[in-house]
Design a protein around this motif. Structure first.
Motif, PDB file in Angstrom:
ATOM      1  N   THR A   1       0.846  -1.179   0.000  1.00 34.62           N
ATOM      2  CA  THR A   1       0.000   0.000   0.000  1.00 34.62           C
ATOM      3  C   THR A   1       0.886   1.234   0.000  1.00 34.62           C
ATOM      4  N   VAL A   2       0.291   2.393  -0.133  1.00 28.93           N
ATOM      5  CA  VAL A   2       1.037   3.639  -0.056  1.00 28.93           C
ATOM      6  C   VAL A   2       0.939   4.171   1.368  1.00 28.93           C
ATOM      7  N   HIS A   3       2.097   4.444   1.959  1.00 27.90           N
ATOM      8  CA  HIS A   3       2.194   5.047   3.291  1.00 27.90           C
ATOM      9  C   HIS A   3       2.759   6.447   3.113  1.00 27.90           C
TER      10      HIS A   3
ATOM     11  N   VAL B   1      -1.148   1.386   8.176  1.00 22.52           N
ATOM     12  CA  VAL B   1      -0.361   0.336   8.833  1.00 22.52           C
ATOM     13  C   VAL B   1      -1.327  -0.625   9.524  1.00 22.52           C
ATOM     14  N   LYS B   2      -1.300  -1.878   9.093  1.00 19.81           N
ATOM     15  CA  LYS B   2      -2.185  -2.894   9.679  1.00 19.81           C
ATOM     16  C   LYS B   2      -1.513  -3.646  10.819  1.00 19.81           C
ATOM     17  N   GLY B   3      -0.217  -3.455  10.973  1.00 18.38           N
ATOM     18  CA  GLY B   3       0.546  -4.087  12.032  1.00 18.38           C
ATOM     19  C   GLY B   3       2.023  -3.928  11.741  1.00 18.38           C
ATOM     20  N   PHE B   4       2.840  -4.152  12.767  1.00 19.02           N
ATOM     21  CA  PHE B   4       4.278  -4.055  12.558  1.00 19.02           C
ATOM     22  C   PHE B   4       5.013  -4.901  13.587  1.00 19.02           C
ATOM     23  N   GLU B   5       6.203  -5.321  13.180  1.00 18.82           N
ATOM     24  CA  GLU B   5       7.120  -6.077  14.032  1.00 18.82           C
ATOM     25  C   GLU B   5       8.412  -5.283  14.106  1.00 18.82           C
ATOM     26  N   VAL B   6       8.933  -5.077  15.322  1.00 21.59           N
ATOM     27  CA  VAL B   6      10.202  -4.384  15.499  1.00 21.59           C
ATOM     28  C   VAL B   6      11.282  -5.423  15.739  1.00 21.59           C
TER      29      VAL B   6
END
Length: 128
Positions: free
Chosen positions: A4-6, A104-109
């Motif tokens: 997607t576009v962020h 943003v549907k989710g993120f992992e650091v």
């Protein structure tokens, strides 16, 4: 993963940009000297997936050591929202903290050992 576009920007919004990246992001936390001080969280994208929308004339560039990395700062607010990394000058790294979270549907650091970045560059998607 769906791309997607962020959209992102510096604090004052004088410098704005967008990236094409997955809705579920992998974010790298680096502890090298400059990233640690800035609290920078990396999202690495290929150069064609980055578009500077506004602020080209409002950007200052900082380099150090080998001068390969190009750290771009807004001249008005001082925020570094993106840069070209030394470990792969063919990509952009944008700061997750400067990203509009709307898409943003989710993120992992992931934690990276930036003091020995050469050993983790491949895992972060950097190739020389």
């Amino acid at each position: 993963m769906t791309d997607t576009v962020h959209k992102g920007s510096c604090h004052c919004k004088a410098v704005t940009w967008e990236i094409r990246a997955p809705e579920q992001l992998v974010v790298d936390e680096c502890e090298c000297s400059i990233c640690d001080m800035l609290g920078y969280l990396h999202i690495n994208v290929e150069k064609p997936d980055f578009t500077l929308l506004t602020g080209k004339d409002n950007i200052s560039t900082y380099t150090f050591n080998t001068h390969v990395a190009q750290h771009y700062f807004c001249q008005t607010c001082g925020v570094k929202s993106f840069y070209v990394p030394r470990s792969n000058p063919n990509i952009f790294s944008v700061n997750f903290r400067c990203l509009d979270q709307t898409n943003v549907k989710g993120f992992e650091v992931r934690s990276s050992k930036g003091m020995s970045w050469e050993q983790v560059a491949a895992r972060m998607g950097h190739t020389q």
